[in-house]
Design a protein around this motif. Structure first.
Motif, PDB file in Angstrom:
ATOM      1  N   LEU A  14       2.528   7.642   5.808  1.00  0.00           N
ATOM      2  CA  LEU A  14       3.271   7.989   4.888  1.00  0.00           C
ATOM      3  C   LEU A  14       4.029   7.749   3.916  1.00  0.00           C
ATOM      4  CD1 LEU A  14       4.945  11.079   7.941  1.00  0.00           C
ATOM      5  CD2 LEU A  14       2.405  11.357   6.369  1.00  0.00           C
ATOM      6  N   ILE A  15       4.682   6.873   4.599  1.00  0.00           N
ATOM      7  CA  ILE A  15       5.554   5.464   3.100  1.00  0.00           C
ATOM      8  C   ILE A  15       4.806   4.433   2.096  1.00  0.00           C
ATOM      9  CG2 ILE A  15       7.636   5.762   4.363  1.00  0.00           C
ATOM     10  CD1 ILE A  15       6.965   2.417   4.738  1.00  0.00           C
ATOM     11  N   GLY A  16       3.080   5.341   1.998  1.00  0.00           N
ATOM     12  CA  GLY A  16       2.358   4.916   1.505  1.00  0.00           C
ATOM     13  C   GLY A  16       2.288   3.015   1.917  1.00  0.00           C
ATOM     14  N   GLU A  17       2.221   2.530   2.766  1.00  0.00           N
ATOM     15  CA  GLU A  17       2.107   1.278   3.471  1.00  0.00           C
ATOM     16  C   GLU A  17       2.853   0.422   1.828  1.00  0.00           C
ATOM     17  OE1 GLU A  17      -2.291   1.992   3.798  1.00  0.00           O
ATOM     18  OE2 GLU A  17      -2.145   1.519   5.782  1.00  0.00           O
ATOM     19  N   LYS A  18       3.866   0.795   1.499  1.00  0.00           N
ATOM     20  CA  LYS A  18       4.814  -0.319   0.633  1.00  0.00           C
ATOM     21  C   LYS A  18       6.266  -0.398   0.970  1.00  0.00           C
ATOM     22  CE  LYS A  18       1.962  -0.033  -3.304  1.00  0.00           C
ATOM     23  NZ  LYS A  18       1.493   1.380  -4.014  1.00  0.00           N
ATOM     24  N   THR A  19       6.991  -1.397   0.671  1.00  0.00           N
ATOM     25  CA  THR A  19       7.864  -1.799   0.919  1.00  0.00           C
ATOM     26  C   THR A  19       8.272  -0.367  -0.359  1.00  0.00           C
ATOM     27  OG1 THR A  19       8.170  -3.896   1.934  1.00  0.00           O
ATOM     28  CG2 THR A  19      10.462  -2.634   0.863  1.00  0.00           C
ATOM     29  N   GLN A  20       9.084   0.257  -0.042  1.00  0.00           N
ATOM     30  CA  GLN A  20       9.946   1.403  -0.882  1.00  0.00           C
ATOM     31  C   GLN A  20      11.420   1.413  -1.168  1.00  0.00           C
ATOM     32  OE1 GLN A  20       7.796   3.371  -2.379  1.00  0.00           O
ATOM     33  NE2 GLN A  20       5.947   3.531  -0.798  1.00  0.00           N
ATOM     34  N   LEU A  21      11.890   1.906  -2.258  1.00  0.00           N
ATOM     35  CA  LEU A  21      13.252   1.272  -2.793  1.00  0.00           C
ATOM     36  C   LEU A  21      14.270   1.214  -1.460  1.00  0.00           C
ATOM     37  CD1 LEU A  21      15.108   0.978  -4.911  1.00  0.00           C
ATOM     38  CD2 LEU A  21      15.368   3.462  -5.236  1.00  0.00           C
ATOM     39  N   PHE A  22      13.675   2.918  -0.659  1.00  0.00           N
ATOM     40  CA  PHE A  22      15.301   2.936   0.475  1.00  0.00           C
ATOM     41  C   PHE A  22      15.073   1.905   1.593  1.00  0.00           C
ATOM     42  CE2 PHE A  22      11.354   5.998   1.277  1.00  0.00           C
ATOM     43  CZ  PHE A  22      10.905   4.384   2.850  1.00  0.00           C
ATOM     44  N   ALA A  23      13.801   1.588   1.988  1.00  0.00           N
ATOM     45  CA  ALA A  23      13.306  -0.118   2.590  1.00  0.00           C
ATOM     46  C   ALA A  23      14.134  -1.497   1.922  1.00  0.00           C
ATOM     47  CB  ALA A  23      12.086  -0.344   2.873  1.00  0.00           C
ATOM     48  N   VAL A  73      13.602   1.204   7.771  1.00  0.00           N
ATOM     49  CA  VAL A  73      11.956   2.324   7.506  1.00  0.00           C
ATOM     50  C   VAL A  73      10.545   1.553   6.440  1.00  0.00           C
ATOM     51  CG1 VAL A  73      10.876   4.407   7.305  1.00  0.00           C
ATOM     52  CG2 VAL A  73      13.613   4.205   7.926  1.00  0.00           C
ATOM     53  N   ASP A  74      10.233   0.706   7.204  1.00  0.00           N
ATOM     54  CA  ASP A  74       9.381  -0.726   6.749  1.00  0.00           C
ATOM     55  C   ASP A  74       9.087  -1.220   7.730  1.00  0.00           C
ATOM     56  OD1 ASP A  74       7.984  -1.512   4.707  1.00  0.00           O
ATOM     57  OD2 ASP A  74       9.576  -2.899   4.137  1.00  0.00           O
ATOM     58  N   ASN A  75       7.585  -1.494   8.084  1.00  0.00           N
ATOM     59  CA  ASN A  75       6.832  -2.159   8.407  1.00  0.00           C
ATOM     60  C   ASN A  75       7.409  -3.982   8.891  1.00  0.00           C
ATOM     61  OD1 ASN A  75       4.453  -3.933  10.487  1.00  0.00           O
ATOM     62  ND2 ASN A  75       3.487  -2.555   9.387  1.00  0.00           N
ATOM     63  N   VAL A  76       7.644  -3.701  10.254  1.00  0.00           N
ATOM     64  CA  VAL A  76       8.412  -5.684  10.794  1.00  0.00           C
ATOM     65  C   VAL A  76       8.272  -6.487   9.791  1.00  0.00           C
ATOM     66  CG1 VAL A  76       7.331  -5.400  13.063  1.00  0.00           C
ATOM     67  CG2 VAL A  76       9.298  -6.521  13.122  1.00  0.00           C
ATOM     68  N   THR A  77       5.800  -6.545   9.372  1.00  0.00           N
ATOM     69  CA  THR A  77       5.549  -7.394   8.446  1.00  0.00           C
ATOM     70  C   THR A  77       6.209  -7.652   7.075  1.00  0.00           C
ATOM     71  OG1 THR A  77       4.297  -6.002   7.667  1.00  0.00           O
ATOM     72  CG2 THR A  77       3.646  -7.534  10.224  1.00  0.00           C
ATOM     73  N   ARG A  78       7.001  -6.371   6.788  1.00  0.00           N
ATOM     74  CA  ARG A  78       7.613  -6.713   5.192  1.00  0.00           C
ATOM     75  C   ARG A  78       8.931  -6.670   5.250  1.00  0.00           C
ATOM     76  NH1 ARG A  78       3.473  -1.827   5.175  1.00  0.00           N
ATOM     77  NH2 ARG A  78       5.143  -0.256   4.990  1.00  0.00           N
ATOM     78  N   ALA A  79       8.842  -6.306   5.987  1.00  0.00           N
ATOM     79  CA  ALA A  79      10.809  -6.190   6.527  1.00  0.00           C
ATOM     80  C   ALA A  79      11.258  -7.474   6.819  1.00  0.00           C
ATOM     81  CB  ALA A  79      11.497  -5.380   7.775  1.00  0.00           C
TER      82      ALA A  79
END
Ligand code: ATP
Ligand code: MG
Length: 262
Positions: free
Chosen positions: A62-71, A212-218
């Motif tokens: 739903l968030i596009g599998e990317k780090t979005q600004l809010f993340a 609100v991001d995947n732990v792999t990216r966060a």
């Protein structure tokens, strides 16, 4: 099916043979899914971790599998809290270890934090395996096995923690945490930073900072911010976690509304 009626997950496990071509449009997502299955086969991920991962995947979609600004903003604020922390602790469970173990070890080293293996479904064997995994990635003095303190207000084994770690820590980074433990940590006066792809979860709503991001990216993103930020107090002062969660929900709504552009 077994004689008892249900096939065991082991019988279905195909992870070792699974070859996913890099050209597959869902390559990264499938690789992570595969890691989780392998983690379960190795006794690192609890079987319920498969369900938690599936929920996470859905929100990542739903968030596009990317780090979005809010993340990215939340990762910056997490870095700021870790910068002013006196006793930062990173709590690691099976899913986090298998997906981001290497990055957790790097972050802990960079920010001089303790790592504690702390499991919702506690078992000494699984803690030992996760400690070994983190040690293989270069982690040192990993806490968790001693289990010599209790998180107040939580019942049964889920309360057990390390005195040197979560119990006496002031800022706790706890990715993929359960809602009532997050609440209990808050009641103990800790600053709770979490990574949770579901902006609606109780953990997401109760934490001081929710990435609100995947732990792999966060995790690598927190480390990047940690090296860059200059005035952590100012960043923290401006932070409103609920507003940021609303931004995440607004983003998802807009993305769904505009999806087919019709
Ligand atoms: P809560 O207890 O906070 O209300 P829950 O019971 O719905 O949440 P849990 O199983 O306790 O869910 O926690 C797992 C959380 O981790 C879920 O919200 C899920 O979306 C999230 N999650 C799963 N995989 C990942 C991942 N790779 N990165 C970030 N978050 C993830
Ligand atoms: Mg839960």
């Amino acid at each position: 099916m077994t004689s008892k009626g249900f096939a065991t997950p082991k019988r279905f496990a195909t992870s070792k043979k699974l070859v996913i071509p890099k050209s597959h449009p869902r390559y990264e997502s499938l690789m992570l899914r595969n890691l989780i299955v392998e983690g379960m086969e190795k006794g690192i991920v609890h079987i319920t971790g498969l369900i938690a991962h599936g929920r996470g995947e859905a929100f990542d979609y739903l968030i596009g599998e990317k780090t979005q600004l809010f993340a990215d903003e939340a990762a910056k604020v997490s870095a700021a809290y870790l910068k002013i922390a006196k006793k930062p602790v990173i709590s690691v469970n099976g899913n986090t270890a298998i997906l981001a173990g290497k990055e957790i070890v790097k972050l802990a080293e960079e920010i001089d934090a303790k790592i504690e293996v702390n499991l919702f479904h506690r078992s000494e064997g699984r803690i030992r395996k996760i400690v070994e995994l983190l040690e293989k990635e270069g982690g040192k003095n990993i806490l968790g096995l001693e289990g010599d303190a209790l998180i107040q207000g939580i019942e049964h084994d889920r309360a057990i923690c390390s005195y040197e770690g979560i119990y006496s820590g002031d800022v706790i980074l706890v990715p993929l945490e359960d809602g009532d433990r997050c609440e209990a940590l808050k009641k103990m006066g800790k600053v709770v930073l979490t990574v949770d792809l579901n902006p609606l979860s109780r953990t997401a709503r109760n934490a001081d900072v929710t990435i609100v991001d995947n732990v792999t990216r966060a995790i690598p993103n927190i480390r990047k911010h940690y090296t860059e930020i200059k005035k952590p107090e100012e960043i923290i002062k401006k932070w409103n976690n609920r507003k940021n969660l609303q931004n995440a929900l607004d983003f998802i709504c807009k993305r769904l509304k505009d999806f087919f552009h019709c």
